[in-house]
Scaffold this active site. Structure first.
Site, PDB file in Angstrom:
ATOM      1  CD  GLU A 170       2.055  -6.488   2.046  1.00  0.00           C
ATOM      2  OE1 GLU A 170       2.518  -5.505   2.653  1.00  0.00           O
ATOM      3  OE2 GLU A 170       1.263  -7.301   2.558  1.00  0.00           O
TER       4      GLU A 170
ATOM      5  CD  GLU B  60      -0.696  -2.398   1.214  1.00  0.00           C
ATOM      6  OE1 GLU B  60      -0.710  -2.680   2.433  1.00  0.00           O
ATOM      7  OE2 GLU B  60      -0.988  -3.207   0.328  1.00  0.00           O
TER       8      GLU B  60
END
Length: 581
Positions: free
Chosen positions: A158, A234
Protein backbone atom coordinates in the site's frame (compact mmCIF):
# COMPACT_ATOMS: atom_id res chain seq x y z
CA UNK A 1 7.67 -27.74 -13.83
CA UNK A 2 4.37 -25.84 -13.54
CA UNK A 3 4.16 -22.34 -14.96
CA UNK A 4 2.21 -19.44 -13.51
CA UNK A 5 1.94 -16.12 -15.28
CA UNK A 6 -0.22 -13.06 -15.86
CA UNK A 7 -2.35 -13.40 -18.99
CA UNK A 8 -4.37 -10.85 -20.94
CA UNK A 9 -7.47 -11.37 -18.81
CA UNK A 10 -6.62 -14.06 -16.26
CA UNK A 11 -3.87 -15.58 -14.19
CA UNK A 12 -2.69 -18.61 -16.13
CA UNK A 13 -1.59 -21.86 -14.48
CA UNK A 14 0.02 -24.09 -17.09
CA UNK A 15 -1.76 -22.02 -19.72
CA UNK A 16 -5.24 -22.34 -18.21
CA UNK A 17 -7.22 -19.58 -16.45
CA UNK A 18 -6.80 -19.78 -12.69
CA UNK A 19 -8.84 -17.79 -10.17
CA UNK A 20 -6.91 -17.28 -6.95
CA UNK A 21 -9.13 -17.73 -3.89
CA UNK A 22 -6.76 -17.04 -1.06
CA UNK A 23 -6.83 -16.34 2.65
CA UNK A 24 -4.39 -14.41 4.81
CA UNK A 25 -2.78 -16.48 7.54
CA UNK A 26 0.27 -14.94 9.24
CA UNK A 27 2.54 -17.73 10.49
CA UNK A 28 4.03 -15.38 13.11
CA UNK A 29 0.59 -14.84 14.70
CA UNK A 30 -0.21 -18.55 15.10
CA UNK A 31 1.51 -21.18 17.25
CA UNK A 32 3.53 -23.35 14.82
CA UNK A 33 1.95 -26.56 16.12
CA UNK A 34 -1.38 -25.18 14.88
CA UNK A 35 -0.30 -24.19 11.37
CA UNK A 36 -1.46 -27.49 9.84
CA UNK A 37 -4.89 -27.16 11.47
CA UNK A 38 -5.42 -23.62 10.17
CA UNK A 39 -4.22 -24.52 6.65
CA UNK A 40 -6.53 -27.53 6.51
CA UNK A 41 -9.51 -25.42 7.58
CA UNK A 42 -8.67 -22.96 4.81
CA UNK A 43 -8.74 -25.83 2.31
CA UNK A 44 -12.05 -27.05 3.72
CA UNK A 45 -13.60 -23.60 3.23
CA UNK A 46 -12.72 -23.79 -0.47
CA UNK A 47 -9.55 -21.68 -0.58
CA UNK A 48 -6.81 -22.74 -2.96
CA UNK A 49 -4.08 -20.37 -1.70
CA UNK A 50 -2.61 -19.10 1.59
CA UNK A 51 -1.14 -15.59 1.78
CA UNK A 52 1.28 -14.36 4.41
CA UNK A 53 3.27 -11.27 5.23
CA UNK A 54 6.84 -11.60 6.48
CA UNK A 55 7.55 -9.48 9.58
CA UNK A 56 11.12 -8.16 9.32
CA UNK A 57 11.32 -7.11 12.98
CA UNK A 58 10.15 -10.53 14.19
CA UNK A 59 12.96 -12.26 12.31
CA UNK A 60 15.57 -9.55 13.05
CA UNK A 61 15.03 -8.17 16.58
CA UNK A 62 18.66 -7.02 16.61
CA UNK A 63 21.00 -6.00 13.77
CA UNK A 64 22.77 -8.84 11.99
CA UNK A 65 20.34 -11.54 13.10
CA UNK A 66 17.72 -13.46 11.13
CA UNK A 67 15.77 -16.01 13.13
CA UNK A 68 14.00 -18.80 11.24
CA UNK A 69 13.33 -21.06 14.20
CA UNK A 70 10.10 -22.22 15.84
CA UNK A 71 7.20 -19.93 15.03
CA UNK A 72 9.35 -18.03 12.51
CA UNK A 73 10.15 -21.07 10.35
CA UNK A 74 8.88 -19.70 7.04
CA UNK A 75 10.38 -22.65 5.15
CA UNK A 76 8.32 -25.12 7.21
CA UNK A 77 5.18 -23.00 6.78
CA UNK A 78 5.53 -22.98 2.98
CA UNK A 79 6.20 -26.71 2.95
CA UNK A 80 3.04 -27.34 4.95
CA UNK A 81 1.02 -25.28 2.48
CA UNK A 82 2.37 -27.39 -0.36
CA UNK A 83 1.69 -30.63 1.53
CA UNK A 84 -1.96 -29.54 1.87
CA UNK A 85 -2.19 -29.20 -1.93
CA UNK A 86 -2.48 -25.42 -1.77
CA UNK A 87 -0.61 -22.47 -3.28
CA UNK A 88 1.02 -19.51 -1.54
CA UNK A 89 1.47 -15.75 -1.87
CA UNK A 90 4.36 -14.09 -0.01
CA UNK A 91 4.35 -10.40 0.94
CA UNK A 92 7.74 -9.52 2.48
CA UNK A 93 7.32 -5.74 2.58
CA UNK A 94 9.79 -4.57 3.85
CA UNK A 95 6.88 -2.56 5.27
CA UNK A 96 3.78 -4.66 5.97
CA UNK A 97 1.46 -2.50 8.17
CA UNK A 98 -0.66 -5.48 9.35
CA UNK A 99 -1.44 -3.63 12.59
CA UNK A 100 1.96 -5.01 13.62
CA UNK A 101 4.54 -3.13 15.67
CA UNK A 102 6.25 -0.46 13.49
CA UNK A 103 4.61 -1.97 10.40
CA UNK A 104 7.25 -4.72 10.55
CA UNK A 105 10.24 -2.36 10.29
CA UNK A 106 12.87 -3.00 13.00
CA UNK A 107 13.17 -0.23 15.58
CA UNK A 108 16.98 -0.50 15.52
CA UNK A 109 16.95 0.56 11.87
CA UNK A 110 16.00 4.11 12.85
CA UNK A 111 18.50 4.73 15.63
CA UNK A 112 20.32 6.79 13.03
CA UNK A 113 17.94 9.71 12.36
CA UNK A 114 19.41 10.06 8.87
CA UNK A 115 18.08 6.65 7.78
CA UNK A 116 15.17 7.05 5.38
CA UNK A 117 11.79 5.42 5.86
CA UNK A 118 10.29 3.71 2.80
CA UNK A 119 12.28 5.78 0.32
CA UNK A 120 15.31 5.72 -1.95
CA UNK A 121 17.94 6.34 0.71
CA UNK A 122 21.23 4.38 0.71
CA UNK A 123 21.37 3.32 4.38
CA UNK A 124 17.77 2.20 4.42
CA UNK A 125 18.10 0.39 1.11
CA UNK A 126 21.26 -1.43 2.24
CA UNK A 127 19.42 -2.84 5.25
CA UNK A 128 16.38 -3.70 3.10
CA UNK A 129 18.50 -5.57 0.58
CA UNK A 130 20.13 -7.64 3.33
CA UNK A 131 16.70 -8.46 4.73
CA UNK A 132 15.15 -9.37 1.37
CA UNK A 133 18.10 -11.60 0.51
CA UNK A 134 17.47 -13.54 3.73
CA UNK A 135 13.75 -13.89 2.97
CA UNK A 136 14.24 -14.89 -0.64
CA UNK A 137 16.85 -17.49 0.29
CA UNK A 138 13.86 -19.25 1.85
CA UNK A 139 11.22 -18.38 -0.74
CA UNK A 140 13.07 -18.98 -4.03
CA UNK A 141 13.10 -22.81 -3.79
CA UNK A 142 9.37 -22.75 -3.01
CA UNK A 143 8.33 -20.97 -6.23
CA UNK A 144 5.90 -22.82 -8.45
CA UNK A 145 8.35 -23.04 -11.34
CA UNK A 146 10.64 -25.00 -9.01
CA UNK A 147 7.92 -27.36 -7.84
CA UNK A 148 6.80 -25.30 -4.83
CA UNK A 149 3.56 -23.49 -3.93
CA UNK A 150 4.49 -19.78 -4.32
CA UNK A 151 2.54 -18.09 -7.14
CA UNK A 152 3.09 -14.38 -6.44
CA UNK A 153 5.43 -12.10 -4.49
CA UNK A 154 4.36 -8.59 -3.53
CA UNK A 155 6.61 -5.51 -3.69
CA UNK A 156 6.20 -3.08 -0.73
CA UNK A 157 2.66 -2.64 0.65
CA UNK A 158 0.00 0.00 0.00
CA UNK A 159 2.80 2.37 -0.90
CA UNK A 160 0.45 4.84 -2.56
CA UNK A 161 -0.93 5.72 0.88
CA UNK A 162 2.57 6.77 1.98
CA UNK A 163 4.61 8.10 -0.93
CA UNK A 164 5.35 8.05 -4.65
CA UNK A 165 9.09 7.38 -4.83
CA UNK A 166 9.32 5.40 -8.06
CA UNK A 167 13.07 4.93 -7.74
CA UNK A 168 12.48 3.22 -4.41
CA UNK A 169 9.89 0.84 -5.85
CA UNK A 170 12.10 0.08 -8.84
CA UNK A 171 15.00 -0.76 -6.53
CA UNK A 172 12.86 -3.14 -4.49
CA UNK A 173 11.69 -4.86 -7.67
CA UNK A 174 15.31 -5.14 -8.83
CA UNK A 175 16.41 -6.63 -5.49
CA UNK A 176 13.57 -9.14 -5.74
CA UNK A 177 14.51 -10.29 -9.23
CA UNK A 178 18.25 -10.31 -8.45
CA UNK A 179 17.55 -12.62 -5.50
CA UNK A 180 16.02 -15.21 -7.82
CA UNK A 181 12.29 -14.49 -7.66
CA UNK A 182 10.83 -15.42 -11.05
CA UNK A 183 7.08 -15.56 -10.32
CA UNK A 184 4.95 -12.47 -11.12
CA UNK A 185 5.40 -9.41 -8.88
CA UNK A 186 2.41 -7.46 -7.58
CA UNK A 187 1.62 -4.28 -5.71
CA UNK A 188 -1.48 -3.44 -3.68
CA UNK A 189 -3.14 -0.08 -3.03
CA UNK A 190 -6.48 1.21 -1.94
CA UNK A 191 -8.62 1.78 -5.06
CA UNK A 192 -8.35 5.53 -5.44
CA UNK A 193 -6.79 7.02 -8.56
CA UNK A 194 -4.14 8.83 -6.50
CA UNK A 195 -3.00 5.78 -4.54
CA UNK A 196 -3.04 3.40 -7.50
CA UNK A 197 -0.98 5.86 -9.52
CA UNK A 198 1.55 6.51 -6.76
CA UNK A 199 1.97 2.99 -5.40
CA UNK A 200 3.08 0.93 -8.37
CA UNK A 201 5.23 0.73 -11.49
CA UNK A 202 4.65 -0.54 -14.98
CA UNK A 203 5.77 -4.14 -15.01
CA UNK A 204 4.34 -4.81 -11.55
CA UNK A 205 0.79 -6.14 -11.54
CA UNK A 206 -1.54 -3.78 -9.67
CA UNK A 207 -4.07 -5.16 -7.21
CA UNK A 208 -6.43 -3.41 -4.77
CA UNK A 209 -7.46 -3.53 -1.11
CA UNK A 210 -11.06 -2.98 -0.02
CA UNK A 211 -13.94 -4.65 1.81
CA UNK A 212 -17.11 -3.33 0.18
CA UNK A 213 -18.56 -1.91 -3.07
CA UNK A 214 -16.66 -4.57 -4.98
CA UNK A 215 -17.99 -3.82 -8.48
CA UNK A 216 -17.24 -0.10 -8.22
CA UNK A 217 -13.75 -0.66 -6.85
CA UNK A 218 -12.85 -3.25 -9.45
CA UNK A 219 -13.78 -0.67 -12.10
CA UNK A 220 -11.36 1.82 -10.53
CA UNK A 221 -8.65 -0.81 -10.48
CA UNK A 222 -9.29 -1.69 -14.13
CA UNK A 223 -8.73 1.93 -15.12
CA UNK A 224 -5.19 1.65 -13.72
CA UNK A 225 -4.55 -1.98 -14.71
CA UNK A 226 -5.98 -2.10 -18.26
CA UNK A 227 -5.00 -5.71 -18.95
CA UNK A 228 -4.52 -8.84 -16.92
CA UNK A 229 -6.58 -10.33 -14.10
CA UNK A 230 -8.34 -8.18 -11.55
CA UNK A 231 -7.50 -9.00 -7.94
CA UNK A 232 -8.53 -7.76 -4.54
CA UNK A 233 -5.49 -8.90 -2.62
CA UNK A 234 -6.86 -7.57 0.67
CA UNK A 235 -10.59 -8.21 0.94
CA UNK A 236 -11.28 -6.71 4.36
CA UNK A 237 -13.81 -9.10 5.89
CA UNK A 238 -13.41 -7.64 9.38
CA UNK A 239 -11.39 -5.05 11.26
CA UNK A 240 -8.98 -4.65 14.16
CA UNK A 241 -9.53 -3.32 17.69
CA UNK A 242 -7.70 -0.78 19.82
CA UNK A 243 -7.76 -0.32 23.57
CA UNK A 244 -10.61 1.81 24.86
CA UNK A 245 -12.93 1.29 21.88
CA UNK A 246 -15.39 -1.43 20.84
CA UNK A 247 -14.86 -4.84 19.26
CA UNK A 248 -15.25 -4.46 15.50
CA UNK A 249 -17.42 -6.83 13.50
CA UNK A 250 -18.76 -6.75 9.96
CA UNK A 251 -22.18 -8.13 8.98
CA UNK A 252 -21.85 -11.68 7.66
CA UNK A 253 -24.42 -11.20 4.92
CA UNK A 254 -22.82 -7.99 3.61
CA UNK A 255 -19.31 -9.50 3.55
CA UNK A 256 -20.60 -12.61 1.80
CA UNK A 257 -22.42 -10.52 -0.81
CA UNK A 258 -19.29 -8.49 -1.57
CA UNK A 259 -17.25 -11.68 -1.88
CA UNK A 260 -19.88 -13.05 -4.24
CA UNK A 261 -19.64 -9.91 -6.40
CA UNK A 262 -15.86 -10.31 -6.62
CA UNK A 263 -15.99 -13.93 -7.67
CA UNK A 264 -18.85 -13.33 -10.10
CA UNK A 265 -16.74 -10.67 -11.82
CA UNK A 266 -14.01 -13.28 -12.32
CA UNK A 267 -11.66 -11.45 -9.97
CA UNK A 268 -9.15 -13.22 -7.80
CA UNK A 269 -9.29 -12.54 -4.08
CA UNK A 270 -7.29 -12.78 -0.88
CA UNK A 271 -9.38 -12.64 2.30
CA UNK A 272 -7.84 -10.32 4.85
CA UNK A 273 -8.03 -12.10 7.19
CA UNK A 274 -8.95 -15.78 6.83
CA UNK A 275 -7.55 -16.31 10.32
CA UNK A 276 -6.15 -13.36 12.23
CA UNK A 277 -4.47 -15.07 15.16
CA UNK A 278 -2.87 -13.17 18.04
CA UNK A 279 -0.38 -10.37 18.64
CA UNK A 280 1.58 -12.55 21.06
CA UNK A 281 4.21 -10.89 23.18
CA UNK A 282 4.34 -7.13 22.63
CA UNK A 283 3.96 -7.21 18.85
CA UNK A 284 0.81 -5.10 18.46
CA UNK A 285 1.04 -1.91 16.46
CA UNK A 286 -0.77 1.39 16.89
CA UNK A 287 -2.45 4.09 14.86
CA UNK A 288 -1.91 7.82 15.29
CA UNK A 289 -3.99 10.19 13.22
CA UNK A 290 -3.93 12.91 15.83
CA UNK A 291 -4.83 10.52 18.64
CA UNK A 292 -2.56 7.61 19.55
CA UNK A 293 -4.49 4.30 19.53
CA UNK A 294 -2.57 1.14 20.50
CA UNK A 295 -3.97 -2.16 19.22
CA UNK A 296 -5.16 -4.96 21.48
CA UNK A 297 -3.48 -8.35 21.83
CA UNK A 298 -6.18 -10.25 19.95
CA UNK A 299 -6.07 -10.14 16.16
CA UNK A 300 -9.35 -12.04 15.83
CA UNK A 301 -10.38 -9.51 13.13
CA UNK A 302 -13.90 -10.99 13.00
CA UNK A 303 -12.39 -13.36 10.44
CA UNK A 304 -14.02 -16.56 9.13
CA UNK A 305 -11.77 -18.55 11.47
CA UNK A 306 -11.72 -16.94 14.91
CA UNK A 307 -8.66 -16.27 17.08
CA UNK A 308 -8.74 -19.81 18.48
CA UNK A 309 -9.08 -21.36 15.02
CA UNK A 310 -12.79 -22.12 15.23
CA UNK A 311 -15.15 -21.67 12.24
CA UNK A 312 -17.66 -18.84 12.55
CA UNK A 313 -20.93 -18.01 10.75
CA UNK A 314 -18.76 -16.04 8.31
CA UNK A 315 -16.72 -19.19 7.57
CA UNK A 316 -19.81 -21.13 6.50
CA UNK A 317 -21.29 -18.19 4.58
CA UNK A 318 -18.05 -17.69 2.63
CA UNK A 319 -17.82 -21.42 1.95
CA UNK A 320 -21.31 -21.32 0.49
CA UNK A 321 -20.35 -18.39 -1.77
CA UNK A 322 -17.16 -20.09 -2.97
CA UNK A 323 -19.12 -23.28 -3.73
CA UNK A 324 -21.13 -21.36 -6.34
CA UNK A 325 -17.98 -20.95 -8.42
CA UNK A 326 -15.66 -23.81 -7.47
CA UNK A 327 -15.91 -27.25 -5.97
CA UNK A 328 -15.30 -27.23 -2.22
CA UNK A 329 -14.30 -30.25 -0.08
CA UNK A 330 -17.06 -32.39 1.38
CA UNK A 331 -15.76 -32.16 4.93
CA UNK A 332 -16.12 -29.18 7.27
CA UNK A 333 -14.42 -28.44 10.61
CA UNK A 334 -16.09 -29.61 13.78
CA UNK A 335 -17.95 -26.96 15.78
CA UNK A 336 -16.03 -25.51 18.73
CA UNK A 337 -16.33 -26.99 22.21
CA UNK A 338 -16.21 -25.00 25.47
CA UNK A 339 -12.71 -24.59 26.88
CA UNK A 340 -11.82 -25.93 30.35
CA UNK A 341 -12.67 -23.65 33.27
CA UNK A 342 -10.86 -23.25 36.58
CA UNK A 343 -9.81 -20.62 39.11
CA UNK A 344 -6.58 -20.42 41.12
CA UNK A 345 -5.11 -17.82 43.45
CA UNK A 346 -2.18 -15.60 42.50
CA UNK A 347 0.57 -15.48 45.12
CA UNK A 348 4.25 -14.65 45.81
CA UNK A 349 4.11 -10.93 45.00
CA UNK A 350 7.41 -9.26 44.05
CA UNK A 351 7.08 -5.49 43.84
CA UNK A 352 9.09 -3.89 41.06
CA UNK A 353 10.11 -0.82 43.03
CA UNK A 354 11.30 -2.69 46.13
CA UNK A 355 14.41 -4.17 44.55
CA UNK A 356 14.76 -2.90 40.97
CA UNK A 357 18.40 -3.96 40.77
CA UNK A 358 17.13 -7.56 40.52
CA UNK A 359 15.83 -6.77 37.06
CA UNK A 360 18.95 -5.29 35.47
CA UNK A 361 21.71 -2.75 36.13
CA UNK A 362 21.12 0.98 36.31
CA UNK A 363 22.75 3.08 33.59
CA UNK A 364 23.70 6.72 34.22
CA UNK A 365 23.09 9.55 31.73
CA UNK A 366 23.64 13.30 31.71
CA UNK A 367 20.29 13.67 29.92
CA UNK A 368 16.99 11.79 29.76
CA UNK A 369 17.52 9.27 26.91
CA UNK A 370 14.79 7.92 24.67
CA UNK A 371 14.26 4.18 24.57
CA UNK A 372 15.91 4.10 21.15
CA UNK A 373 19.18 5.37 22.62
CA UNK A 374 19.35 2.21 24.78
CA UNK A 375 20.59 -1.17 23.63
CA UNK A 376 18.70 -3.40 23.33
CA UNK A 377 15.71 -1.10 22.93
CA UNK A 378 13.38 -1.82 25.88
CA UNK A 379 9.59 -1.96 26.03
CA UNK A 380 9.48 -1.00 29.70
CA UNK A 381 11.97 1.03 31.72
CA UNK A 382 12.44 2.81 35.04
CA UNK A 383 13.84 6.34 35.00
CA UNK A 384 15.30 7.73 38.24
CA UNK A 385 16.55 11.09 39.43
CA UNK A 386 16.47 13.26 42.58
CA UNK A 387 14.48 16.42 43.00
CA UNK A 388 15.28 19.02 45.64
CA UNK A 389 12.60 21.59 46.28
CA UNK A 390 10.61 22.92 49.17
CA UNK A 391 7.09 23.24 47.78
CA UNK A 392 4.53 21.59 45.46
CA UNK A 393 5.71 21.64 41.85
CA UNK A 394 4.79 20.68 38.29
CA UNK A 395 6.71 17.93 36.49
CA UNK A 396 6.62 18.44 32.71
CA UNK A 397 7.82 16.15 29.91
CA UNK A 398 8.49 17.00 26.28
CA UNK A 399 6.29 14.12 25.08
CA UNK A 400 5.15 10.78 26.53
CA UNK A 401 5.46 7.69 24.35
CA UNK A 402 3.33 6.05 25.50
CA UNK A 403 2.47 5.58 29.20
CA UNK A 404 4.35 7.00 32.19
CA UNK A 405 3.60 6.39 35.86
CA UNK A 406 5.25 8.81 38.28
CA UNK A 407 6.43 7.94 41.83
CA UNK A 408 8.06 10.08 44.52
CA UNK A 409 9.89 8.08 47.21
CA UNK A 410 7.96 4.99 46.09
CA UNK A 411 4.52 6.59 46.35
CA UNK A 412 2.50 6.72 43.13
CA UNK A 413 1.55 10.24 42.06
CA UNK A 414 -0.29 9.47 38.80
CA UNK A 415 -0.12 8.18 35.22
CA UNK A 416 0.30 10.13 31.98
CA UNK A 417 -1.03 8.78 28.66
CA UNK A 418 0.10 9.74 25.19
CA UNK A 419 -3.40 9.32 23.77
CA UNK A 420 -4.60 12.08 26.11
CA UNK A 421 -1.65 14.26 25.09
CA UNK A 422 -0.62 14.30 28.76
CA UNK A 423 2.68 16.04 29.46
CA UNK A 424 2.52 17.43 32.99
CA UNK A 425 1.62 16.27 36.47
CA UNK A 426 1.45 18.03 39.84
CA UNK A 427 3.91 16.87 42.51
CA UNK A 428 2.65 17.36 46.07
CA UNK A 429 6.26 17.88 47.05
CA UNK A 430 9.39 18.30 44.97
CA UNK A 431 11.90 16.65 47.27
CA UNK A 432 13.06 13.04 47.14
CA UNK A 433 13.60 10.21 44.66
CA UNK A 434 11.62 10.68 41.46
CA UNK A 435 10.86 7.46 39.57
CA UNK A 436 9.06 7.20 36.25
CA UNK A 437 7.93 3.84 34.85
CA UNK A 438 7.56 4.19 31.07
CA UNK A 439 5.89 1.66 28.78
CA UNK A 440 6.01 1.43 24.99
CA UNK A 441 2.43 0.42 24.13
CA UNK A 442 3.20 -0.37 20.48
CA UNK A 443 4.87 1.46 17.62
CA UNK A 444 2.79 3.22 14.99
CA UNK A 445 2.25 0.92 12.00
CA UNK A 446 0.70 3.29 9.44
CA UNK A 447 1.37 6.81 8.23
CA UNK A 448 4.11 9.37 8.69
CA UNK A 449 4.94 8.45 12.31
CA UNK A 450 6.45 5.08 11.38
CA UNK A 451 9.97 4.77 12.81
CA UNK A 452 9.58 7.40 15.54
CA UNK A 453 11.48 6.87 18.83
CA UNK A 454 9.86 5.70 22.06
CA UNK A 455 10.08 6.59 25.74
CA UNK A 456 10.26 10.20 26.95
CA UNK A 457 10.95 12.61 24.11
CA UNK A 458 12.40 16.05 24.80
CA UNK A 459 13.45 15.57 28.43
CA UNK A 460 11.76 16.73 31.64
CA UNK A 461 11.56 19.82 33.82
CA UNK A 462 10.30 20.68 37.31
CA UNK A 463 8.80 24.15 37.38
CA UNK A 464 10.64 24.90 34.17
CA UNK A 465 14.07 23.80 35.45
CA UNK A 466 15.61 20.92 33.43
CA UNK A 467 16.29 17.58 35.10
CA UNK A 468 19.56 16.60 33.50
CA UNK A 469 20.98 13.71 35.54
CA UNK A 470 19.17 10.37 35.20
CA UNK A 471 19.63 6.69 35.97
CA UNK A 472 17.84 4.33 33.59
CA UNK A 473 16.94 0.69 34.22
CA UNK A 474 15.56 -1.15 31.18
CA UNK A 475 13.26 -3.94 32.39
CA UNK A 476 14.41 -7.32 31.08
CA UNK A 477 11.00 -8.81 30.36
CA UNK A 478 12.31 -12.27 29.54
CA UNK A 479 13.59 -12.54 33.13
CA UNK A 480 10.19 -11.89 34.73
CA UNK A 481 8.93 -15.52 34.77
CA UNK A 482 11.99 -16.50 36.86
CA UNK A 483 11.64 -13.67 39.39
CA UNK A 484 10.93 -15.09 42.86
CA UNK A 485 10.27 -13.47 46.25
CA UNK A 486 13.41 -12.81 48.30
CA UNK A 487 11.71 -12.91 51.67
CA UNK A 488 10.81 -9.22 51.77
CA UNK A 489 7.03 -8.77 52.24
CA UNK A 490 5.40 -7.19 49.18
CA UNK A 491 2.04 -5.56 48.67
CA UNK A 492 -0.02 -6.93 45.76
CA UNK A 493 -0.44 -3.62 43.93
CA UNK A 494 1.49 -2.54 40.92
CA UNK A 495 3.97 -2.65 39.58
CA UNK A 496 4.13 -6.20 40.93
CA UNK A 497 4.86 -9.74 39.71
CA UNK A 498 2.62 -12.56 40.92
CA UNK A 499 2.32 -16.22 39.96
CA UNK A 500 0.11 -19.28 40.17
CA UNK A 501 0.24 -22.95 39.20
CA UNK A 502 -2.54 -25.14 37.81
CA UNK A 503 -3.27 -28.54 36.26
CA UNK A 504 -5.79 -29.55 33.59
CA UNK A 505 -7.31 -32.90 32.68
CA UNK A 506 -5.62 -32.69 29.29
CA UNK A 507 -3.90 -29.90 27.29
CA UNK A 508 -6.39 -27.68 25.45
CA UNK A 509 -6.95 -24.11 24.33
CA UNK A 510 -7.78 -21.81 27.25
CA UNK A 511 -9.29 -18.34 27.63
CA UNK A 512 -7.81 -16.30 30.47
CA UNK A 513 -10.29 -13.80 31.93
CA UNK A 514 -8.53 -10.56 32.92
CA UNK A 515 -11.65 -8.55 33.86
CA UNK A 516 -10.58 -8.22 37.52
CA UNK A 517 -7.03 -7.14 36.70
CA UNK A 518 -5.75 -3.66 35.87
CA UNK A 519 -3.08 -3.43 33.20
CA UNK A 520 -0.11 -5.61 32.45
CA UNK A 521 1.35 -8.66 30.77
CA UNK A 522 0.97 -12.44 31.23
CA UNK A 523 3.32 -15.38 30.71
CA UNK A 524 2.27 -19.04 30.57
CA UNK A 525 5.08 -21.56 30.99
CA UNK A 526 7.55 -18.83 30.03
CA UNK A 527 5.68 -17.72 26.88
CA UNK A 528 4.52 -14.08 26.81
CA UNK A 529 0.84 -14.24 25.82
CA UNK A 530 0.51 -10.47 25.52
CA UNK A 531 -1.00 -7.44 27.23
CA UNK A 532 -4.25 -7.04 29.11
CA UNK A 533 -5.97 -3.79 30.12
CA UNK A 534 -9.17 -3.32 32.09
CA UNK A 535 -10.31 -0.58 29.74
CA UNK A 536 -11.15 -3.22 27.11
CA UNK A 537 -12.65 -4.08 24.77
CA UNK A 538 -10.67 -7.33 24.96
CA UNK A 539 -11.31 -9.22 28.19
CA UNK A 540 -9.83 -12.69 27.58
CA UNK A 541 -6.36 -13.66 26.44
CA UNK A 542 -6.15 -16.68 24.13
CA UNK A 543 -3.88 -19.49 25.34
CA UNK A 544 -2.98 -21.94 22.52
CA UNK A 545 -3.33 -25.57 23.52
CA UNK A 546 0.29 -26.49 22.60
CA UNK A 547 1.50 -24.18 25.40
CA UNK A 548 -0.55 -26.03 28.03
CA UNK A 549 0.67 -29.05 29.97
CA UNK A 550 -1.51 -31.49 31.87
CA UNK A 551 0.43 -30.84 35.08
CA UNK A 552 2.57 -28.06 36.49
CA UNK A 553 1.51 -25.10 34.39
CA UNK A 554 2.86 -21.80 35.70
CA UNK A 555 1.25 -18.45 35.00
CA UNK A 556 3.14 -15.23 35.78
CA UNK A 557 1.48 -11.81 35.78
CA UNK A 558 3.18 -8.41 35.69
CA UNK A 559 0.51 -6.06 37.01
CA UNK A 560 1.39 -2.41 36.35
CA UNK A 561 -1.73 -0.94 37.92
CA UNK A 562 -4.13 -2.41 40.49
CA UNK A 563 -5.88 -5.78 40.62
CA UNK A 564 -9.42 -5.98 41.91
CA UNK A 565 -9.04 -9.70 42.54
CA UNK A 566 -5.64 -11.50 42.61
CA UNK A 567 -6.76 -14.76 41.06
CA UNK A 568 -6.48 -16.54 37.71
CA UNK A 569 -9.76 -17.45 36.04
CA UNK A 570 -10.18 -19.45 32.82
CA UNK A 571 -13.58 -19.22 31.10
CA UNK A 572 -15.21 -21.42 28.42
CA UNK A 573 -15.38 -18.88 25.57
CA UNK A 574 -13.50 -15.80 24.32
CA UNK A 575 -14.75 -12.41 25.46
CA UNK A 576 -13.55 -9.76 23.02
CA UNK A 577 -15.80 -6.92 24.16
CA UNK A 578 -18.89 -5.00 23.22
CA UNK A 579 -19.70 -4.13 19.62
CA UNK A 580 -21.36 -1.04 18.14
CA UNK A 581 -24.65 -2.87 17.70
Amino acid sequence: MPEFRVGETDFLLDGRPFQIISGALHYFRVHPDLWADRIEKARQMGLNTIETYVAWNAHSPTPGTFDLSGGLDLDRFLRMIAEAGMYAIVRPGPYICAEWDNGGLPAWLFRDPQVGVRQYEPRYLAAVREYLNQVFDVVVPHQIDRGGPVLLVQVENEYGAFGDDKRYLAELARYTRDAGITVPLTTVDQPTPEMLAAGSLDGLHRTASFGSRSTERLATLRAHQPTGPLMCSEFWDGWFDHWGAHHHTTPVEESAADLDALLAAGASVNLYMFHGGTNFGLTNGANDKGVYQPLVTSYDYDAPLDEAGNPTRKYHAFREVIARYHKVPDSVPLPPQPAPTLTVELRDPVRLLDAPQRWKSWQSYDHLPTFDELSPIPRLALLRTRIDGDRPSVLTFGEIRDRATVFVDGNQIGTLLREHHDRAIALPRSNGELLVLVEDLGRVDYGPRIGEPKGIIGGATVDGMPLSTWDVLPIELTAIPDLRPDGTPATPFGPVVMRAEFDVDQPADLFLDTAEWGKGMVWLNGFLLGRYWRRGPQRTLYVPGPLVRAHGNEIVVLELDTMLSPEVSFVPHPLLGHTEA
